[in-house]
Write a protein that holds these residues in place. Structure first.
Motif, PDB file in Angstrom:
ATOM      1  N   ARG A  22       0.107   1.984  12.234  1.00 23.61           N
ATOM      2  CA  ARG A  22       1.096   1.501  11.265  1.00 23.61           C
ATOM      3  C   ARG A  22       2.155   2.566  10.984  1.00 23.61           C
ATOM      4  O   ARG A  22       3.353   2.279  10.933  1.00 23.61           O
ATOM      5  N   ARG A  61       0.912  -6.904  11.006  1.00 23.10           N
ATOM      6  CA  ARG A  61       0.647  -7.710   9.812  1.00 23.10           C
ATOM      7  C   ARG A  61       0.894  -6.895   8.541  1.00 23.10           C
ATOM      8  O   ARG A  61       1.510  -7.372   7.586  1.00 23.10           O
ATOM      9  N   GLN A  62       0.430  -5.652   8.546  1.00 26.56           N
ATOM     10  CA  GLN A  62       0.627  -4.797   7.378  1.00 26.56           C
ATOM     11  C   GLN A  62       2.105  -4.455   7.174  1.00 26.56           C
ATOM     12  O   GLN A  62       2.591  -4.406   6.042  1.00 26.56           O
ATOM     13  N   GLU A  64       4.558  -6.305   8.002  1.00 29.22           N
ATOM     14  CA  GLU A  64       5.214  -7.502   7.470  1.00 29.22           C
ATOM     15  C   GLU A  64       5.057  -7.547   5.953  1.00 29.22           C
ATOM     16  O   GLU A  64       6.004  -7.875   5.226  1.00 29.22           O
ATOM     17  N   GLU A  65       3.872  -7.196   5.463  1.00 24.81           N
ATOM     18  CA  GLU A  65       3.656  -7.147   4.017  1.00 24.81           C
ATOM     19  C   GLU A  65       4.529  -6.084   3.361  1.00 24.81           C
ATOM     20  O   GLU A  65       4.960  -6.236   2.216  1.00 24.81           O
ATOM     21  N   MET A  66       4.810  -5.009   4.101  1.00 25.99           N
ATOM     22  CA  MET A  66       5.659  -3.941   3.574  1.00 25.99           C
ATOM     23  C   MET A  66       7.141  -4.291   3.634  1.00 25.99           C
ATOM     24  O   MET A  66       7.973  -3.584   3.066  1.00 25.99           O
ATOM     25  N   GLY A  67       7.488  -5.367   4.332  1.00 28.77           N
ATOM     26  CA  GLY A  67       8.884  -5.776   4.418  1.00 28.77           C
ATOM     27  C   GLY A  67       9.632  -5.227   5.611  1.00 28.77           C
ATOM     28  O   GLY A  67      10.850  -5.404   5.714  1.00 28.77           O
ATOM     29  N   GLU A  70       9.128  -9.239  10.323  1.00 26.84           N
ATOM     30  CA  GLU A  70       8.948 -10.654  10.019  1.00 26.84           C
ATOM     31  C   GLU A  70       8.401 -11.319  11.277  1.00 26.84           C
ATOM     32  O   GLU A  70       8.832 -11.011  12.389  1.00 26.84           O
ATOM     33  N   SER A  77       6.710 -10.707  16.478  1.00 26.82           N
ATOM     34  CA  SER A  77       7.194  -9.978  15.305  1.00 26.82           C
ATOM     35  C   SER A  77       8.529  -9.315  15.608  1.00 26.82           C
ATOM     36  O   SER A  77       8.732  -8.779  16.704  1.00 26.82           O
ATOM     37  N   LYS A  80      12.792  -6.701  10.499  1.00 26.65           N
ATOM     38  CA  LYS A  80      13.436  -7.536   9.491  1.00 26.65           C
ATOM     39  C   LYS A  80      14.952  -7.363   9.517  1.00 26.65           C
ATOM     40  O   LYS A  80      15.467  -6.245   9.517  1.00 26.65           O
ATOM     41  N   ARG A 162       9.030   0.382  -2.402  1.00 32.14           N
ATOM     42  CA  ARG A 162       9.072  -0.710  -1.419  1.00 32.14           C
ATOM     43  C   ARG A 162      10.517  -1.147  -1.186  1.00 32.14           C
ATOM     44  O   ARG A 162      10.939  -1.388  -0.053  1.00 32.14           O
TER      45      ARG A 162
END
Length: 396
Positions: A22, A61-62, A64-67, A70, A77, A80, A162
């Motif tokens: 990550r 996946r992680q 994506e949660e962090m922004g 996408e 993926s 963003k 964030r």
């Protein structure tokens, strides 16, 4: 997009696998190796990190949660890429968070807090002097994070951290601009001076001027019309860098039949940049251009710098809906290619168009969709004023 190694030790030994993967993918994105909108190639990343694709998927996946990423079903993926509306929302939230933190910092900031803010401010000055975009992004985040910490509200600080990641992606969507780096450094100095004076109103004024000025620059860059300002707005009482202006010659010329393919491609980019939901293909837009000109009487002018076509405008005269005894100009489309959206080029192009095609005292009207806040900012700075709003209702 192929990612080249840059000498970074990407070994995943001696560290938790998911954490390392990550972190390394995050660095690849935030260092600009992968740009907003680029696809994350799981196989290539896995090979580079010498891991299987499973940890890469978990890291994605992680992230994506962090922004940072996408994910699109069956497509993978992507880094963003924010719409204008999302950018406007990010800056609105940023203003709320930082203004609240700054007000508390006026009361609660310790000498240690002020020193941390000053260290980050000095680093932004160094980054601006060396024209280092990557260092500026890091030091800018450090400055504003230190400001939030000085307000002693951990939730605000964590939320801003964030948001700072998203802001870095927003900045990566733009071309580097040395004037903006210097303006940011000046703004930071003004904010710190106000904070040291413990003057709450001056702190909030300086901070909001910095945030809204940066927001306007970003939105205008992302808008399809081009920037109407060379730098962010400096806080009151601070002399920022002089506004830059395009000084070359813009040629206004009528289109010809051979220009339709290019016009259609630019029209597709215009719709995408505005956030328009127009589903037409480039081929369909080319046919529509022919219909505009041959059947509906629209004029299409090209903007040229030398031999390069750098934008276009579509317009025509028609009865003025506010006065049946006169006509007005309807400006249907106005587009500047992305690499010319700087140095007030958009305004210079409009001024050249107006001088060549419009009559003195003539009323010019246009429509700006709600998903294009940068366009609204641009046109109001050109000199347009709000007149009406178009609303829609879709009956189910």
């Amino acid at each position: 997009m192929k990612i080249e190694g840059k000498g970074t030790d990407l070994s995943v030994k001696r560290r938790p696998l998911a954490e390392t993967v990550r972190e390394q993918i995050s660095n690849i994105i935030l260092n600009g190796e992968l740009k907003p909108g680029d696809k994350l190639n799981e196989m290539e990343i896995a090979g580079r990190l010498e891991v299987s694709r499973g940890p890469v998927r978990e890291a994605a996946r992680q992230l994506e949660e962090m922004g940072l990423l996408e994910t699109h079903a069956f497509r993978g993926s992507y880094v963003k890429k924010f719409s204008q509306r999302e950018v406007a929302d990010i800056y609105s939230l940023r203003e709320i968070l930082e203004s609240t933190a700054a007000l508390e910092a006026v009361r609660l900031a310790t000498p240690s807090d002020l020193n941390a803010i000053e260290v980050a401010m000095r680093d932004t000055e160094t980054a601006a002097l060396s024209n280092s975009r990557s260092r500026m992004m890091e030091s800018d985040a450090a400055f504003h994070t230190a400001l939030c910490r000085a307000g002693k509200n951990d939730r605000i600080t964590e939320t801003f951290k964030r948001l700072a990641t998203e802001l870095r992606l927003v900045h990566l969507m733009m071309s580097p601009n040395p004037e903006q780096l210097r303006a940011a450094a000046l703004d930071h100095a003004a904010i710190l001076r106000a904070l040291r004076s413990r003057n709450a109103q001056h702190v909030v004024d300086a901070l909001r001027s910095h945030i809204t000025g940066e927001r306007d620059v970003v939105l205008q860059y992302l808008a399809p019309h081009g920037s109407n300002t060379g730098s962010s707005v400096s806080p009151r009482g601070v002399d920022g860098p002089q506004e830059t202006r395009f000084t070359g010659k813009i040629i206004i010329s009528r289109h010809s039949a051979k220009d339709y393919p290019l016009l259609a491609r630019m029209n597709r980019e215009l719709a995408d940049d505005e956030g328009h939901r127009n589903p037409m293909t480039v081929a369909q837009m080319e046919e529509r251009f022919r219909h505009f000109v041959n059947k509906e009487g629209w004029s299409v002018d090209l903007f040229k710098v030398g031999d390069e076509i750098v934008g276009y405008a579509t317009h025509r005269r028609d009865n003025d809906p506010t006065n049946p005894n006169r006509q007005c100009v309807f400006l249907k489309q106005f587009y500047i290619v992305r690499h010319y959206r700087r140095d007030n080029f958009g305004k210079a192009a409009f001024d050249a168009l107006a001088a060549a095609r419009f009559q003195e005292g003539e009323r010019v009207v246009l429509e700006v969709i709600e998903n294009n806040p940068g366009g609204r900012v641009f046109w109001m700075r050109v000199g347009f004023t709000p007149y009406s709003s178009m609303l829609e209702y879709i009956h189910q």
